[in-house]
Design a protein around this motif. Structure first.
Motif, PDB file in Angstrom:
ATOM      1  N   HIS A 509      36.379  64.913 120.453  1.00 43.32           N
ATOM      2  CA  HIS A 509      37.733  64.398 120.706  1.00 43.32           C
ATOM      3  C   HIS A 509      38.072  63.289 119.717  1.00 43.32           C
ATOM      4  O   HIS A 509      39.227  63.146 119.304  1.00 43.32           O
ATOM      5  CB  HIS A 509      37.817  63.854 122.143  1.00 43.32           C
ATOM      6  CG  HIS A 509      39.128  63.194 122.461  1.00 43.32           C
ATOM      7  ND1 HIS A 509      40.251  63.912 122.841  1.00 43.32           N
ATOM      8  CD2 HIS A 509      39.508  61.885 122.435  1.00 43.32           C
ATOM      9  CE1 HIS A 509      41.254  63.068 123.036  1.00 43.32           C
ATOM     10  NE2 HIS A 509      40.829  61.836 122.810  1.00 43.32           N
ATOM     11  N   PHE A 510      37.057  62.505 119.323  1.00 45.63           N
ATOM     12  CA  PHE A 510      37.272  61.350 118.438  1.00 45.63           C
ATOM     13  C   PHE A 510      37.057  61.705 116.962  1.00 45.63           C
ATOM     14  O   PHE A 510      37.569  61.015 116.084  1.00 45.63           O
ATOM     15  CB  PHE A 510      36.323  60.215 118.822  1.00 45.63           C
ATOM     16  CG  PHE A 510      36.556  59.683 120.212  1.00 45.63           C
ATOM     17  CD1 PHE A 510      37.538  58.741 120.459  1.00 45.63           C
ATOM     18  CD2 PHE A 510      35.785  60.141 121.277  1.00 45.63           C
ATOM     19  CE1 PHE A 510      37.749  58.248 121.730  1.00 45.63           C
ATOM     20  CE2 PHE A 510      35.989  59.654 122.562  1.00 45.63           C
ATOM     21  CZ  PHE A 510      36.981  58.717 122.797  1.00 45.63           C
ATOM     22  N   ILE A 511      36.262  62.733 116.713  1.00 39.14           N
ATOM     23  CA  ILE A 511      35.970  63.121 115.319  1.00 39.14           C
ATOM     24  C   ILE A 511      36.675  64.440 115.034  1.00 39.14           C
ATOM     25  O   ILE A 511      36.229  65.503 115.470  1.00 39.14           O
ATOM     26  CB  ILE A 511      34.441  63.243 115.085  1.00 39.14           C
ATOM     27  CG1 ILE A 511      33.747  61.924 115.390  1.00 39.14           C
ATOM     28  CG2 ILE A 511      34.151  63.679 113.655  1.00 39.14           C
ATOM     29  CD1 ILE A 511      32.252  61.943 115.220  1.00 39.14           C
ATOM     30  N   ARG A 512      37.781  64.351 114.325  1.00 43.46           N
ATOM     31  CA  ARG A 512      38.583  65.533 114.043  1.00 43.46           C
ATOM     32  C   ARG A 512      38.127  66.203 112.742  1.00 43.46           C
ATOM     33  O   ARG A 512      37.679  65.527 111.812  1.00 43.46           O
ATOM     34  CB  ARG A 512      40.073  65.178 113.963  1.00 43.46           C
ATOM     35  CG  ARG A 512      40.612  64.525 115.228  1.00 43.46           C
ATOM     36  CD  ARG A 512      40.284  65.331 116.491  1.00 43.46           C
ATOM     37  NE  ARG A 512      40.929  66.645 116.498  1.00 43.46           N
ATOM     38  CZ  ARG A 512      40.575  67.645 117.308  1.00 43.46           C
ATOM     39  NH1 ARG A 512      39.561  67.500 118.136  1.00 43.46           N
ATOM     40  NH2 ARG A 512      41.216  68.782 117.240  1.00 43.46           N
ATOM     41  N   PRO A 513      38.249  67.516 112.681  1.00 45.43           N
ATOM     42  CA  PRO A 513      37.729  68.258 111.517  1.00 45.43           C
ATOM     43  C   PRO A 513      38.331  67.812 110.183  1.00 45.43           C
ATOM     44  O   PRO A 513      39.541  67.614 110.080  1.00 45.43           O
ATOM     45  CB  PRO A 513      38.137  69.716 111.815  1.00 45.43           C
ATOM     46  CG  PRO A 513      38.357  69.759 113.283  1.00 45.43           C
ATOM     47  CD  PRO A 513      38.840  68.414 113.685  1.00 45.43           C
ATOM     48  N   GLY A 514      37.457  67.630 109.197  1.00 39.24           N
ATOM     49  CA  GLY A 514      37.900  67.422 107.828  1.00 39.24           C
ATOM     50  C   GLY A 514      38.195  66.011 107.395  1.00 39.24           C
ATOM     51  O   GLY A 514      38.286  65.750 106.193  1.00 39.24           O
ATOM     52  N   ASN A 515      38.320  65.057 108.335  1.00 40.67           N
ATOM     53  CA  ASN A 515      38.606  63.685 107.889  1.00 40.67           C
ATOM     54  C   ASN A 515      37.329  63.001 107.404  1.00 40.67           C
ATOM     55  O   ASN A 515      36.235  63.550 107.490  1.00 40.67           O
ATOM     56  CB  ASN A 515      39.328  62.870 108.976  1.00 40.67           C
ATOM     57  CG  ASN A 515      38.489  62.622 110.218  1.00 40.67           C
ATOM     58  OD1 ASN A 515      37.256  62.601 110.163  1.00 40.67           O
ATOM     59  ND2 ASN A 515      39.149  62.421 111.356  1.00 40.67           N
ATOM     60  N   ALA A 516      37.482  61.773 106.886  1.00 38.59           N
ATOM     61  CA  ALA A 516      36.336  61.065 106.282  1.00 38.59           C
ATOM     62  C   ALA A 516      35.229  60.810 107.301  1.00 38.59           C
ATOM     63  O   ALA A 516      34.037  60.869 106.965  1.00 38.59           O
ATOM     64  CB  ALA A 516      36.805  59.747 105.671  1.00 38.59           C
ATOM     65  N   LEU A 517      35.593  60.547 108.553  1.00 45.02           N
ATOM     66  CA  LEU A 517      34.609  60.313 109.617  1.00 45.02           C
ATOM     67  C   LEU A 517      33.811  61.590 109.882  1.00 45.02           C
ATOM     68  O   LEU A 517      32.584  61.559 110.041  1.00 45.02           O
ATOM     69  CB  LEU A 517      35.333  59.841 110.884  1.00 45.02           C
ATOM     70  CG  LEU A 517      34.506  59.631 112.152  1.00 45.02           C
ATOM     71  CD1 LEU A 517      33.362  58.646 111.910  1.00 45.02           C
ATOM     72  CD2 LEU A 517      35.398  59.141 113.295  1.00 45.02           C
ATOM     73  N   ASP A 518      34.485  62.716 109.907  1.00 45.54           N
ATOM     74  CA  ASP A 518      33.833  64.009 110.126  1.00 45.54           C
ATOM     75  C   ASP A 518      32.903  64.354 108.963  1.00 45.54           C
ATOM     76  O   ASP A 518      31.767  64.792 109.163  1.00 45.54           O
ATOM     77  CB  ASP A 518      34.907  65.090 110.287  1.00 45.54           C
ATOM     78  CG  ASP A 518      34.299  66.460 110.552  1.00 45.54           C
ATOM     79  OD1 ASP A 518      33.413  66.549 111.421  1.00 45.54           O
ATOM     80  OD2 ASP A 518      34.700  67.432 109.889  1.00 45.54           O
ATOM     81  N   GLN A 519      33.377  64.125 107.727  1.00 46.23           N
ATOM     82  CA  GLN A 519      32.571  64.442 106.543  1.00 46.23           C
ATOM     83  C   GLN A 519      31.305  63.597 106.482  1.00 46.23           C
ATOM     84  O   GLN A 519      30.228  64.097 106.150  1.00 46.23           O
ATOM     85  CB  GLN A 519      33.403  64.233 105.279  1.00 46.23           C
ATOM     86  CG  GLN A 519      34.489  65.276 105.090  1.00 46.23           C
ATOM     87  CD  GLN A 519      35.451  64.939 103.972  1.00 46.23           C
ATOM     88  OE1 GLN A 519      35.299  63.923 103.287  1.00 46.23           O
ATOM     89  NE2 GLN A 519      36.461  65.760 103.776  1.00 46.23           N
ATOM     90  N   GLU A 520      31.419  62.312 106.834  1.00 41.93           N
ATOM     91  CA  GLU A 520      30.250  61.433 106.809  1.00 41.93           C
ATOM     92  C   GLU A 520      29.261  61.821 107.906  1.00 41.93           C
ATOM     93  O   GLU A 520      28.045  61.809 107.695  1.00 41.93           O
ATOM     94  CB  GLU A 520      30.689  59.979 106.972  1.00 41.93           C
ATOM     95  CG  GLU A 520      29.563  58.955 106.941  1.00 41.93           C
ATOM     96  CD  GLU A 520      28.781  58.918 105.628  1.00 41.93           C
ATOM     97  OE1 GLU A 520      27.662  58.399 105.627  1.00 41.93           O
ATOM     98  OE2 GLU A 520      29.300  59.415 104.600  1.00 41.93           O
ATOM     99  N   SER A 521      29.770  62.179 109.084  1.00 39.84           N
ATOM    100  CA  SER A 521      28.891  62.608 110.182  1.00 39.84           C
ATOM    101  C   SER A 521      28.149  63.886 109.803  1.00 39.84           C
ATOM    102  O   SER A 521      26.954  64.029 110.081  1.00 39.84           O
ATOM    103  CB  SER A 521      29.704  62.840 111.456  1.00 39.84           C
ATOM    104  OG  SER A 521      30.421  61.679 111.812  1.00 39.84           O
ATOM    105  N   ALA A 522      28.871  64.816 109.135  1.00 41.95           N
ATOM    106  CA  ALA A 522      28.237  66.070 108.697  1.00 41.95           C
ATOM    107  C   ALA A 522      27.174  65.802 107.648  1.00 41.95           C
ATOM    108  O   ALA A 522      26.121  66.437 107.626  1.00 41.95           O
ATOM    109  CB  ALA A 522      29.307  67.014 108.143  1.00 41.95           C
ATOM    110  N   ARG A 523      27.435  64.848 106.753  1.00 43.43           N
ATOM    111  CA  ARG A 523      26.469  64.511 105.700  1.00 43.43           C
ATOM    112  C   ARG A 523      25.204  63.912 106.302  1.00 43.43           C
ATOM    113  O   ARG A 523      24.091  64.264 105.910  1.00 43.43           O
ATOM    114  CB  ARG A 523      27.102  63.522 104.715  1.00 43.43           C
ATOM    115  CG  ARG A 523      26.253  63.227 103.488  1.00 43.43           C
ATOM    116  CD  ARG A 523      27.007  62.346 102.503  1.00 43.43           C
ATOM    117  NE  ARG A 523      27.032  60.959 102.907  1.00 43.43           N
ATOM    118  CZ  ARG A 523      26.118  60.055 102.567  1.00 43.43           C
ATOM    119  NH1 ARG A 523      25.092  60.401 101.811  1.00 43.43           N
ATOM    120  NH2 ARG A 523      26.215  58.799 102.962  1.00 43.43           N
TER     121      ARG A 523
END
Length: 952
Positions: A509-523
């Motif tokens: 709900h807080f981490i939406r696909p494709g934004n900088a927060l999502d990209q860093e979490s995926a990394r």
């Protein structure tokens, strides 16, 4: 201004598609120099300084900006990252080339350009009307890019002349390409090599140490003797791989024997996946994780994996013959021959910066020294430095530049000084860097996507969400836990059945696909837990606050709710986004005095969990064992003062059963909805050869272990008991754990085998820990789309992108485990440093040709007892691989034998401080006679007597 290009492209289906690419050129792109009237207001992001305060250069006395080409950025990134280097213009042409050639360097240069203090400016020369160049007929892409860089450098110098005459600013072109430099000088562009420029910075001599040595001349050493065979060119390697002459694979060096490695062959075939390499010449300058081409040797030259432990002690070129003798010793075992080969070429180098220590040269005034990496799989590296005295006893970072044929070791350069050896902060930094754990603070770009505080659940949040705040939901977590992922509830439905719910933090709900927060979490992929530190996958505001299912606070969750009968049989299952309020986080089952509703509910859950576990084990799920330790820290010094094995509470087992059930239920649902795009987790069955050591060990104790199925293995382990040796079953389960394969994430559309061997489940995924695992966030998104609670996006249904994501997640998960073990090892060293010498009971886990590996149950500690030591008479060793056993003089050691060992911290090697173990019981005395033929003097006689006394 518009440029367009039209071309035809053949599609996969065989059709032809017309593609038109439009390229827009602009006049309003700023040069990045403040005060430039022509570009006023056109600058975006970090800009250059109006009057560069760069260190004085004897070559360029005037104020100047630097403009490096692609190869300088790729190979001299360590120099560019130094605080002394500022005001650098990074061209779009250069940045695009770097991005295509090296993702790690691209990320590093992006981080530098985002650092306001460095004043790096990205100039989009490909879209500037005056700097854009078209590829000429007969010109290759590389030459075109070189010309584009020179055009931009020339434009900059002419453009800056239009500024105030007082500035006298110029742009210096930095290139290591001889022809490109000559062309630039002819065109009137000030140009130097990186080495020339760095050596001209007289106030910063330490920068010279950070220069990568790229030329063959610079990589050559004094010795003219050829040690290694020449690597074949890439074209020949690819041809050989295609024809089957060579095989391609990943080079994996051995931690225990520096003269041995394996190559994991790429491809789908199950046979001969691993090739053994033995001997320096066959390793042929490959470094751990390189992609190599290997030639298989004739069968009469195949060898068996070595059982000898050998560590590189820093040989010179002249000592290669001695090493070749050692190679022949390592290849003595002829019973288990495996495909053997030699490296004929390198397809891709996977070098990275390495942490370790400098071994200062004994030659006075020498600038050449050996660097010893912390990772034993990496060879020593020869570097040149003027700071050798200052770097002694420090942890440093070094990068490899090349490895000539006539050098025993690769050549490299100094990158960074991390701090003193043994310092807690320094050692933690080392283990994070060595295991490639992203641990830098979250950037402002990432933090900008966090919710604004104070935060509360709004009406918009409750859309498509069920309100379950009236339920008695509770989380069962240890005291002090702040990242609480899960909570449970159980209630009587009044129809004779029970409703059981697992509620998981709704991180998606807080981490939406494709934004900088999502990209860093995926990394990052996963949270990494060290002994005194936690490296979060998501910022703390989410991990410890808004997503943590804390007591008496409204929180958003994703719920999996079953209707069950009292025999734990599932009648219905549903999934819903929800809002919950966890009522309690205490462990109430363990307290018999408590009889309130929540405690009764938890006891009901516990009864169901016992039934679920029994049913799981009956299906063939394995109950394995792995010793885990817990440190008790001093409140002031934060040093470990006690070390114990972790105790598993009944509540842990209860929570685990419902988490497993939720993961299986969710896996079925997402695969049902997304048969090609479900992110699942599988545990492959181990090959029969993995079980050989377990079967032999059990046989030595007159026990039979069957391994044809998981069920037969589980039943065999249950039966493997000894009334006189109660710890035997635990040891067998520990050994069985070592036989297992690694569980991995995969995309359902890319694999046909879904089975989870350890859990005996036909399908499985991870849903229950999204705060600390990115895989769970993807599973939450898939499930949300499946139940209509959220919308999909392209990457979620692209199986190739999901497969790439799984590859990164598997790597991050593995590295997190290794980092955690390294942290435990370091804190164990700290514990025994203060504890001194300790004697404890231990059990033999493995026998080697010259050592035994023991486990100390009290501390959950594993270590090696060596029987061959330097400067001491060698005992007579007889190794038997069949039993397996090791005979030393008149004493025979078998797996699982009980021994007593002395434990102490060995600090003789600062680089690799380790827990040293020596045998106390049974006592082994060498059965030989020492004949003394005479002593030259009394001093030598005393020394000899002392040596013999110490040994016996």
């Amino acid at each position: 201004m518009l440029k367009s290009k039209t071309f035809l492209k053949k599609t996969r289906a065989g059709g032809v598609m017309k593609i038109v690419r439009e390229h827009y050129l602009r006049d309003d792109i700023g040069c990045g120099a403040p005060g430039c009237a022509a570009c006023d207001g056109a600058h975006e992001g970090p800009v250059l300084e109006p009057q560069p305060l760069d260190p004085a250069s004897s070559l360029c006395p005037r104020p100047h900006y630097l403009l490096p080409d692609t190869n300088v950025l790729l190979h001299q990134i360590d120099v560019l990252e130094d605080p002394a280097i500022r005001n650098v213009i990074v061209l779009q042409t250069v940045l695009q080339e770097v991005r295509n050639r090296s993702a790690p360097v691209y990320k590093r240069i992006r981080d530098v350009t985002n650092n306001q203090e460095k004043h790096f400016y990205t100039f989009t020369n490909e879209h500037h009307r005056e700097t854009y160049v078209e590829q000429e007929q007969g010109e290759n892409a590389n030459d075109r890019n070189d010309r584009a860089i020179r055009v931009a450098a020339k434009w900059y110098n002419e453009h800056l002349k239009k500024m105030s005459a007082e500035n006298h600013l110029q742009v210096i072109f930095i290139t290591n390409d001889k022809k490109n430099k000559e062309k630039a000088i002819k065109e009137g562009i000030p140009a130097f090599t990186c080495e020339e420029y760095v050596k001209s910075l007289t106030a910063n001599p330490e920068l010279i140490d950070r220069l990568a040595c790229l030329s063959e001349e610079g990589n050559e050493i004094e010795s003219g003797r050829i040690i290694f065979s020449e690597h074949l060119p890439l074209s020949k390697l690819q041809q050989g791989i295609k024809s089957g002459t060579y095989v391609q694979g990943t080079f994996r060096a051995s931690r225990e024997n520096y003269l041995e490695a394996t190559v994991w062959v790429h491809g789908d075939t199950e046979e001969d996946k691993e090739i053994i390499l033995q001997g320096l010449k066959n390793l042929n300058r490959a470094v751990h994780e390189d992609i190599v081409a290997v030639e298989l040797l004739p069968k009469n030259q195949w060898v068996a994996p070595s059982s000898v432990v050998l560590h590189d002690e820093g040989q010179n070129e002249d000592d290669v013959e001695k090493e070749e003798e050692r190679e022949r010793i390592t290849a003595a075992n002829e019973k288990m021959l495996k495909p053997t080969g030699r490296v004929v070429g390198i397809i891709k180098r996977n070098w990275r910066p390495y942490c370790g220590m400098l071994s200062k040269s004994d030659i006075k005034e020498s600038r050449r020294h050996l660097f010893t990496p912390a990772d034993r799989r990496i060879p020593r590296i020869r570097i040149e430095t003027r700071q050798a005295s200052a770097l002694e006893g420090r942890r440093i970072i070094v990068a490899i530049d090349g490895w000539p044929r006539n050098s025993r070791y690769p050549n490299g350069h100094f990158v960074k000084n991390l701090g003193d050896v043994g310092d807690k902060e320094t050692e933690t930094e080392v283990l994070l860097l060595e295991h490639d754990v992203p641990h830098q603070p979250f950037s402002q770009a990432v933090l900008s996507f966090l919710p604004k505080m104070p935060w509360s659940i709004t009406e918009k949040d409750m859309k498509d969400r069920e309100d379950l705040r009236h339920l008695c939901v509770c989380s069962v977590d240890p005291p002090g836990c702040t990242d609480i992922d899960d909570a449970l509830h159980c209630r009587d439905l009044g129809n004779g059945n029970l409703e059981v719910g697992v509620h998981i933090a709704d991180v998606s709900h807080f981490i939406r696909p494709g934004n900088a927060l999502d990209q860093e979490s995926a990394r990052r992929g996963t949270t990494v837990y060290l002994c005194e530190k936690r490296i979060d996958m998501v910022p703390e505001l989410l991990s410890s606050n808004l997503c943590s299912l804390r007591c008496n606070v409204d929180r958003l969750a994703f719920s999996c709710i079953w209707e069950m009968n009292h025999n734990a049989e599932i009648l219905k299952v549903r999934f819903t986004k929800s809002a919950i309020n966890s009522k309690v986080t205490q462990m109430r089952i363990d307290s018999a005095a408590m009889k309130d509703d929540i405690t009764t509910s938890l006891r009901g859950l516990n009864n169901l969990a016992k039934i679920l576990k029994k049913r799981r084990i009956e299906k063939g799920a394995l109950t394995l064992s792995s010793p885990e330790v817990r440190f008790h820290m001093d409140s002031e010094t934060h040093d470990p003062i006690d070390l114990q094995t972790k105790e598993l509470r009944e509540t842990n087992s209860m929570v685990e059963e419902f988490m497993l059930l939720a993961n299986i239920s969710v896996a079925k649902k997402i695969h049902e909805e997304f048969s090609e795009h479900a992110l699942l987790r599988k545990h492959p069955a181990p090959p029969p050869s993995n079980y050989e050591i377990l079967v032999k060990a059990a046989k030595s104790k007159n026990l039979e272990i069957k391994t044809d199925t998981a069920k037969s293995l589980a039943d065999s382990l249950d039966r493997a008991d000894s009334p006189t040796f109660p710890y035997l079953n635990t040891l067998l389960r520990i050994l069985a754990t070592r036989c297992m394969m690694q569980a991995v994430y995969f995309c359902s559309g890319m694999d046909n085998d879904f089975h989870h061997y350890g859990l005996a489940s036909p399908i499985y995924t991870h849903f229950t820990s999204p705060i600390r695992r990115y895989a769970d966030i993807i599973v939450h998104r898939l499930l949300a789309v499946a139940i209509g609670a959220d919308c999909t996006y392209p990457e979620l249904t692209d199986k190739h992108k999901l497969a790439d994501l799984c590859k990164n997640l598997n790597f991050r998960h593995k590295m997190a485990q290794y980092a955690q073990r390294a942290s435990v090892a370091f804190h164990t060293q700290l514990f025994f440093k203060s504890k001194g010498i300790v004697s404890e009971e231990a059990y033999i886990l493995f026998v080697r040709k010259n050592a035994i590996v023991v486990l100390i149950p009290k501390y959950g500690l594993e270590g090696t007892v060596f029987f061959e030591e330097k400067d001491k008479p060698k005992p007579r060793l007889i190794y038997d691989d069949e039993i397996p056993s090791l005979k030393i003089e008149d004493t025979v050691f078998h797996i699982f034998d009980k021994v007593k060992v002395k434990i102490m911290l060995d600090s003789s090697n600062l680089q690799h401080q380790k827990i040293r173990m020596s045998l106390v019981e049974p006592e082994v005395r060498p059965n030989f006679t020492v004949r003394v033929t005479g002593f030259l003097n009394k001093t030598k006689q005393k020394q000899k007597q002392k040596t013999l006394r110490e040994y016996f």
